[in-house]
Design a protein around this motif. Structure first.
Motif, PDB file in Angstrom:
ATOM      1  N   ASN A 109      39.347  39.711  46.238  1.00  0.00           N
ATOM      2  CA  ASN A 109      40.239  40.870  46.291  1.00  0.00           C
ATOM      3  C   ASN A 109      39.871  41.732  47.487  1.00  0.00           C
ATOM      4  OD1 ASN A 109      41.644  40.481  43.687  1.00  0.00           O
ATOM      5  ND2 ASN A 109      39.571  40.744  42.873  1.00  0.00           N
TER       6      ASN A 109
ATOM      7  N   ARG B  19      45.094  38.485  39.914  1.00  0.00           N
ATOM      8  CA  ARG B  19      45.141  39.948  40.095  1.00  0.00           C
ATOM      9  C   ARG B  19      43.737  40.541  40.206  1.00  0.00           C
ATOM     10  NH1 ARG B  19      48.176  41.793  35.115  1.00  0.00           N
ATOM     11  NH2 ARG B  19      46.787  43.578  35.361  1.00  0.00           N
ATOM     12  N   GLN B  20      42.849  40.123  39.297  1.00  0.00           N
ATOM     13  CA  GLN B  20      41.543  40.801  39.237  1.00  0.00           C
ATOM     14  C   GLN B  20      40.350  39.925  39.611  1.00  0.00           C
ATOM     15  OE1 GLN B  20      40.604  43.244  35.885  1.00  0.00           O
ATOM     16  NE2 GLN B  20      42.423  44.496  36.141  1.00  0.00           N
TER      17      GLN B  20
ATOM     18  N   GLU C  62      42.490  47.274  41.268  1.00  0.00           N
ATOM     19  CA  GLU C  62      43.887  46.891  41.534  1.00  0.00           C
ATOM     20  C   GLU C  62      44.631  48.007  42.277  1.00  0.00           C
ATOM     21  OE1 GLU C  62      46.403  44.374  39.109  1.00  0.00           O
ATOM     22  OE2 GLU C  62      44.930  44.605  37.488  1.00  0.00           O
TER      23      GLU C  62
ATOM     24  N   LYS D 293      43.746  47.605  45.950  1.00  0.00           N
ATOM     25  CA  LYS D 293      43.784  46.229  46.474  1.00  0.00           C
ATOM     26  C   LYS D 293      44.896  46.094  47.512  1.00  0.00           C
ATOM     27  CE  LYS D 293      44.421  41.474  44.854  1.00  0.00           C
ATOM     28  NZ  LYS D 293      44.282  40.535  43.749  1.00  0.00           N
TER      29      LYS D 293
ATOM     30  N   SER E  52      40.783  47.361  36.827  1.00  0.00           N
ATOM     31  CA  SER E  52      42.035  48.119  36.932  1.00  0.00           C
ATOM     32  C   SER E  52      41.957  49.114  38.084  1.00  0.00           C
ATOM     33  CB  SER E  52      42.325  48.887  35.639  1.00  0.00           C
ATOM     34  OG  SER E  52      42.241  47.994  34.567  1.00  0.00           O
TER      35      SER E  52
END
Ligand code: SF4
Length: 620
Positions: free
Chosen positions: A303, A247-248, A285, A288, A282
């Motif tokens: 990302n 995710r990050q 995200e 993204k 965060s």
């Protein structure tokens, strides 16, 4: 235990290096034997050995006398976790010492599948040229239509010409204009060679190197290789932190650095940034759009976000800290746009954020005539363009790096020109972390975090001490990350971020090469490579070398933090010097930081000691 003497055929290694003379447009294949393989592994090991053996000391790094080396490790090209990387290396025009960087790129895979473990680029083409390597065939194409293009457009145009499956290493305009921190770019954002490897490529008029290989790599035990490949790939996928990492990626470090007062802010004056939340993992995200990464990686950390100019950009921790908090930028989409523009020009984003911070501080203090405000997108974007094209006094001055800029600006600016050995410091403030300061101080290319990212351990273990335990940890990490990983050219993140076990690597190496090596054996290779790298610097600097070269800038020792929970903290110079001496002692170096004759001899570098002795006095 090493059993290489029993090898009569090389597995894992191709045993071939391609030597390209760009001036004569000729290429020859050099065979090499188990001796080089067993003592240097590949990647950084091969690169520094070639540069030590073949470069005359004192050459101008931007002259045809310099050589540019692309080198991969014996695992590159096999289906193993995060193994699609290579090293690009040369004498650095930024530091005039040893310079390299690693890149995750299909060029690494295709170079190996063409049958070469390394390519050495010699001389200089009279006109811009593209090198095209397809297995045994080597061709040179006129690059007139490519010269002047940015790195993304270059790669797209090459894909149209040679097909979308080729592997490409290329430069943008920064490399063409010999910006001293220009890097080499691949796959629209994978970049490497911070200490000006892109400028060396530009100085040779080499716009791009294109690889396409079709050979099977020779594994010693193909079945074991296949089994281990499947097991290790499965292992990575089941690690606890896997989903969060996907995710990050490295972006979660923004929050960690802020919490721990190490986020570089306003040219490393502070370790906290008031608007850190806006540039955090965060926040990323939320904008993204997709994920991408290096070849042969199943934990891809790139990302992709939509930046403020509605284009795709790939921000990561280092880029966002250096082009965000360090220059007072808090709009993540704009930071991402600066990041993309830098990648397009082929400018190293870490050094770029560093020289921009320097310029903003110099402007604030009235030391330069130009107005360079903190955190202003348009003005910053325009200055980045000036740097890439060496336009105007300021752009041209900053294109030579922060050390050189501080020599021009004068006054007290050398105190806050944030570099070690001429390489700009990467994205960790060290007012409160002496161990990380030592890692920067002793890194083999100048101030880079990659070889010994000790800071996360140090923050947990206690950051106050200047202890023997910290010195040991820095050396341990330099061996694993800066040595073994850079020679095998595998990514450090599976181990660092997911806890992929180190025990896998000797197994993988044995299945690929048939050579049994313990971690103890690997660490000896690592020390050999590290000491040879050090010797390279010493040979260049001679008796001008002193322990001062291993000390971070005065700002961290003299100007305490004024914000955050660690307000008032700074490094202690006397204690740092003592810790540095402890480090030298453990490394087998003298009080100037020069490897002792006996240390070099014990690593099989007796001939290196002999030659080095002609340039600098060696202790026994
Ligand atoms: S983890 Fe990231 S840097 Fe490492 S190989 Fe994968 S994509 Fe590349």
């Amino acid at each position: 235990m090493l059993i290489l003497k029993e090898l009569d055929t090389m597995f894992g290694w191709n045993g071939r290096i391609l030597r390209v003379n760009l001036g004569k447009k000729k290429a020859v294949v050099d065979g090499y034997g188990a001796e080089l393989a067993k003592n240097y592994l590949g990647g950084r090991g091969f690169a520094v050995k070639i540069l030590w053996d073949e470069l005359r000391p004192g050459i101008d790094p931007l002259s045809p006398d310099n050589k540019l080396v692309f080198a991969a490790g014996p695992l590159t090209g096999f289906a193993l976790p995060s193994s699609g990387k290579m090293i690009v290396a040369a004498k650095s025009p930024l530091t005039w010492g040893y310079g390299d960087g690693n890149i995750g790129t299909f060029a690494a895979v295709h170079m190996r599948k063409s049958g070469y473990d390394a390519v050495i680029m010699e001389g200089k083409s009279d006109k811009p040229v593209i090198l095209f390597v397809r297995d045994e065939s080597v061709e040179f194409f006129n690059a007139a239509d490519f010269w002047g293009l940015n790195s993304f457009d270059t790669e797209r145009k090459l894909a149209e010409t040679y097909g979308h499956t080729v592997g490409v290493l290329c430069i943008g305009q920064a490399g063409e204009n010999l910006v001293k921190f220009a890097n080499i770019v691949s796959q629209e954002g994978r970049a490497g060679g911070r200490p000006g490897m892109g400028a060396v490529m530009g100085s040779k008029n080499l716009k791009a190197a294109v690889f396409i290989g079709s050979h099977e790599l020779p594994a010693a035990d193909p079945k074991e290789m296949k089994d281990l490949g499947a097991e290790t790939l499965r292992d990575v996928l089941t690690k606890a932190n896997y989903a969060f990492w996907k995710r990050q990626g490295t972006m979660s470090t923004i929050e960690w650095s802020q919490e721990n007062s190490v986020l570089p802010t306003l040219n490393y004056r502070e370790g906290v940034f008031q608007k850190a939340d806006a540039i955090s993992g965060s926040a990323m995200e939320k904008i993204k759009v997709s994920n991408r990464g290096c070849p042969q990686c199943n934990m891809t950390c790139g990302n992709i976000v939509k930046d403020s100019e509605r284009k795709g950009a790939e921000p990561d921790y280092e880029n966002v800290a250096m082009l965000g908090s360090n220059i007072g930028m808090s709009n993540l989409k704009q930071v991402a746009a600066l990041n993309r523009v830098a990648d397009e020009y082929g400018l190293d984003t870490i050094s770029l954020g560093n020289v921009l911070g320097f310029a903003m501080e110099a402007s604030e203090k009235g030391l330069i005539k130009e107005k360079v405000p903190w955190g202003k997108f348009k003005a910053t974007q325009s200055l980045i363009r000036d740097i890439a094209f060496r336009k105007g006094d300021l752009g041209n001055m900053l294109a030579d790096g922060v050390y050189s800029a501080s020599q021009t600006v004068g006054q007290d600016s050398s105190k806050w020109a944030m570099h070690v050995k001429g390489l700009e410091i990467s994205a960790y403030d060290c007012h409160t972390t002496p161990g990380m300061a030592l890692a920067y101080g002793t890194c083999s290319i100048g101030a880079h975090h990659k070889d010994a990212w000790v800071i996360s351990w140090e923050v947990k273990a206690g950051r106050e001490g200047y202890t023997a335990e910290k010195v040991d940890k820095v050396i341990e990490l330099q061996r694993i990350r800066g040595g073994v990983f850079e020679c095998l050219t595998v990514c450090r993140f599976p181990w660092v971020e997911l806890g992929f076990e180190l025990e896998w690597y000797p197994k993988l190496l044995q299945a690929a090469t048939g050579v049994e090596m313990s971690w103890q054996d690997l660490n000896v290779i690592s020390d050999r490579v590290f000491n040879l790298t050090r010797a390279f610097w010493m040979r260049e600097y001679g008796n001008r070398w002193g322990s001062e070269m291993d000390v971070p800038p005065p700002r961290w020792f003299e100007e305490p933090l004024t914000k955050g929970s660690l307000k008032g903290a700074k490094l202690d110079r006397a204690k740092y010097d003592k810790m540095l001496q402890m480090y030298y002692e453990k490394r087998g170096w003298d009080e100037r930081g020069i490897p002792r004759e006996s240390t070099l001899a014990n690593l099989g570098l007796g001939n290196v000691a002999k030659e080095l002795g002609a340039h600098v006095s060696l202790s026994s």
